[in-house]
Design an enzyme around this catalytic site. Structure first.
Site, PDB file in Angstrom:
ATOM      1  CG  ASN A   7       3.464  -8.703  14.531  1.00  0.00           C
ATOM      2  OD1 ASN A   7       4.410  -8.485  15.442  1.00  0.00           O
ATOM      3  ND2 ASN A   7       3.339  -8.023  13.673  1.00  0.00           N
ATOM      4  CG  HIS A 180       9.529  -4.596   5.624  1.00  0.00           C
ATOM      5  ND1 HIS A 180      10.138  -3.411   5.239  1.00  0.00           N
ATOM      6  CD2 HIS A 180       8.858  -4.311   6.744  1.00  0.00           C
ATOM      7  CE1 HIS A 180       9.484  -2.486   5.931  1.00  0.00           C
ATOM      8  NE2 HIS A 180       8.902  -3.034   6.741  1.00  0.00           N
ATOM      9  NE  ARG A 241      11.686   2.467  11.672  1.00  0.00           N
ATOM     10  CZ  ARG A 241      11.172   1.477  11.300  1.00  0.00           C
ATOM     11  NH1 ARG A 241      11.990   0.688  10.323  1.00  0.00           N
ATOM     12  NH2 ARG A 241      10.162   0.909  11.540  1.00  0.00           N
ATOM     13  N   GLY A 331       1.137   0.404   3.175  1.00  0.00           N
ATOM     14  CA  GLY A 331       0.212   1.460   3.058  1.00  0.00           C
ATOM     15  C   GLY A 331       0.430   2.373   1.855  1.00  0.00           C
ATOM     16  CG  ASN A 335      -3.867   2.724   0.065  1.00  0.00           C
ATOM     17  OD1 ASN A 335      -4.669   2.303  -0.256  1.00  0.00           O
ATOM     18  ND2 ASN A 335      -3.227   2.285   1.204  1.00  0.00           N
ATOM     19  CD  GLU A 384       4.237  -8.289   6.650  1.00  0.00           C
ATOM     20  OE1 GLU A 384       5.518  -8.323   7.263  1.00  0.00           O
ATOM     21  OE2 GLU A 384       3.750  -7.051   6.767  1.00  0.00           O
TER      22      GLU A 384
HETATM   23  P1  ADP Z   1       2.938  -0.259   8.933  1.00  0.00           P
HETATM   24  O1  ADP Z   1       4.262  -0.463   8.414  1.00  0.00           O
HETATM   25  O2  ADP Z   1       2.725   0.275  10.295  1.00  0.00           O
HETATM   26  O3  ADP Z   1       2.189  -1.700   8.635  1.00  0.00           O
HETATM   27  P2  ADP Z   1       1.180   0.716   6.763  1.00  0.00           P
HETATM   28  O4  ADP Z   1       1.896  -0.468   6.004  1.00  0.00           O
HETATM   29  O5  ADP Z   1      -0.165   0.403   7.045  1.00  0.00           O
HETATM   30  O6  ADP Z   1       2.020   0.837   8.046  1.00  0.00           O
HETATM   31  O7  ADP Z   1       1.367   1.902   6.090  1.00  0.00           O
HETATM   32  C1  ADP Z   1       1.121   3.304   6.782  1.00  0.00           C
HETATM   33  C2  ADP Z   1       1.611   4.247   5.632  1.00  0.00           C
HETATM   34  O8  ADP Z   1       0.723   4.214   4.841  1.00  0.00           O
HETATM   35  C3  ADP Z   1       1.274   5.609   6.383  1.00  0.00           C
HETATM   36  O9  ADP Z   1       2.346   6.778   5.811  1.00  0.00           O
HETATM   37  C4  ADP Z   1       0.111   6.151   5.784  1.00  0.00           C
HETATM   38  O10 ADP Z   1       0.003   7.726   5.445  1.00  0.00           O
HETATM   39  C5  ADP Z   1       0.222   5.479   4.454  1.00  0.00           C
HETATM   40  N1  ADP Z   1      -0.987   5.378   3.828  1.00  0.00           N
HETATM   41  C6  ADP Z   1      -2.220   4.728   3.913  1.00  0.00           C
HETATM   42  N2  ADP Z   1      -3.100   5.090   3.026  1.00  0.00           N
HETATM   43  C7  ADP Z   1      -2.885   5.903   2.291  1.00  0.00           C
HETATM   44  C8  ADP Z   1      -3.137   6.699   1.070  1.00  0.00           C
HETATM   45  N3  ADP Z   1      -4.478   6.538   0.930  1.00  0.00           N
HETATM   46  N4  ADP Z   1      -2.462   7.574   0.554  1.00  0.00           N
HETATM   47  C9  ADP Z   1      -1.112   7.819   0.825  1.00  0.00           C
HETATM   48  N5  ADP Z   1      -0.489   7.255   1.868  1.00  0.00           N
HETATM   49  C10 ADP Z   1      -1.503   6.291   2.547  1.00  0.00           C
END
Ligand code: ADP
Length: 406
Positions: A7, A180, A241, A331, A335, A384
């Protein structure tokens, strides 16, 4: 097959070396700050052995050389000869209207990617650089392009055309593309497996909530609509964004603040979203923490974020003419029980009922709707890289069969 998944971003290269037979990640890593003398390579082997190297990595060509070198490394590597890399799979951001699936990379494909640079000026050039570097450092090794946009290419015109003069679509390819795609495809297929029902018969809404966020409406395995558009700026509120916006707002602000095109572009992409509304952070964890401490703007950011997702779920349920499952991934989707609860609340009238106990479990793939909920709600971690590796292995194998037949 052992596949190197790459990537390539503007100043970074993420990689995973995956054995597709047993879906095992043999090694993975990241090179950051390409273009500087303080570039950092972080590499982790399957057994947890990790190294970090700092040095000068001036371009993607050298970065790819480093990736191969660390995979070959006697102490930290996983291969003895570069021929053990049997194929390379590249994440490519924009395939325009030219690719509705993954493809074996040829000179003609590289030319088509170049033709699409205008559609993704920040993303496609580093993707192309990574491909060229692999041609040089792994000569003869087949490469496959897997596109973020491909899964959405079967959307009907009513979903992808904007209400602007049609000539702009014909002349500049201005239409909804969606992004995505690899993630939406992976988690929707997985939901069908978990439901033990044929993918072709299900109506699924997938919510990919990471730093970038998008929703997709998937009918029988086909993405019929998605929230990101011509660029990844449209749709949901994201980390920085803005998402959906009255198009006259940027024009108005440009006049009032005397902003240039580049400045207003930066405002919408980098200073908006959760960050722009809250003034606290682009990170959902920080937003929730500040909200719980009584910060009003953090609460607004959280509420706008969730409300927009809820509206898309309503709209896409109508577009699909029914709904069997909702999937949360990324993320935030994986989570944040707070976000999922806020999004799903008060949707019982659509047959969507959250099981709070299951929602509050800390992590892992699971169903979070009540047993009697008509619509099933899932948390499914996205993968992915695995999709890219599996697509690459499949396309390379098919091609080898063709070559052998001829
Ligand atoms: P990317 O799109 O760069 O791959 P990710 O899928 O890792 O990013 O998502 C990043 C987001 O996930 C951030 O906003 C982060 O705060 C959120 N995040 C990660 N862990 C938690 C959690 N435990 N609770 C809430 N949000 C989370």
């Amino acid at each position: 097959m052992k596949v190197l998944v790459l990537n390539c971003g503007s100043s970074s290269v993420k990689y995973q070396f995956i054995s597709t037979d047993d879906k095992k990640v043999l090694a993975k890593g990241l090179i950051e700050r390409i273009g500087s003398s303080g570039a950092i390579l972080t590499h982790q082997r399957y057994d947890g052995d990790t190294i970090k190297i700092t040095g000068e990595i001036l371009d993607h060509d050298i970065a790819i050389e480093y990736v191969i070198a660390v995979l070959l490394s006697k102490n930290h590597g996983v291969i003895k000869d570069r021929s053990e890399i049997e194929a390379v799979g590249h994440r490519v951001v924009h395939g325009g209207e030219d690719f509705s699936g993954s493809v074996l990379i040829t000179d003609a494909v590289i030319q088509t990617l170049r033709n699409n640079i205008e559609l993704a000026p920040l993303h496609n050039p580093p993707n192309i650089k990574g491909i060229i570097a692999c041609q040089k450092h792994l000569p003869g090794i087949p490469q496959v392009g897997v596109f973020d946009t491909a899964f959405h290419q079967k959307m009907p015109p009513k979903a992808y055309l904007y209400g602007i003069p049609y000539i702009l679509y014909k002349k500049y390819k201005i239409r909804r593309y969606g992004f995505h795609g690899t993630s939406h495809l992976f988690v929707s297929k997985r939901a069908a497996q978990l439901m033990n029902q044929p993918y072709e018969k299900l109506k699924i809404i997938t919510c990919h909530l990471g730093n970038g966020c998008s929703v997709a409406a998937i009918d029988g395995g086909i993405s019929i609509d998605t929230s990101m558009g011509f660029t990844p700026l449209e749709g949901l509120l994201m980390g920085t964004r803005c998402g959906d916006l009255d198009p006259s707002i940027p024009l108005h602000v440009m006049g009032k603040e005397e902003l240039t095109l580049a400045e207003v572009n930066t405002m919408l992409n980098k200073h908006s979203g959760l960050m722009g509304i809250s003034g606290v952070s682009n990170d959902m964890r920080e937003i929730i923490k500040a909200m719980n401490e009584g910060n009003e703007r953090a609460k607004f950011a959280f509420e706008v974020f969730c409300y927009k997702i809820k509206k898309y779920i309503g709209a896409y349920t109508a577009a699909l003419g029914g709904l069997d499952a909702i999937v949360f991934t990324g993320g935030i989707g994986e989570n944040s029980s707070e976000v999922r609860k806020e999004v799903i609340s008060n949707l019982e009238f659509l047959g969507i009922e959250l099981d709070e106990g299951k929602n509050n479990l800390t992590n892992g793939e699971r169903i979070i709707s009540k047993d009697n909920s008509k619509v099933k709600v899932f948390v499914i971690p996205t993968n992915e890289e695995l999709v890219i590796a599996l697509d690459t292995a499949q396309i390379v194998s098919e091609n080898q069969v063709l070559v052998n037949k001829n």
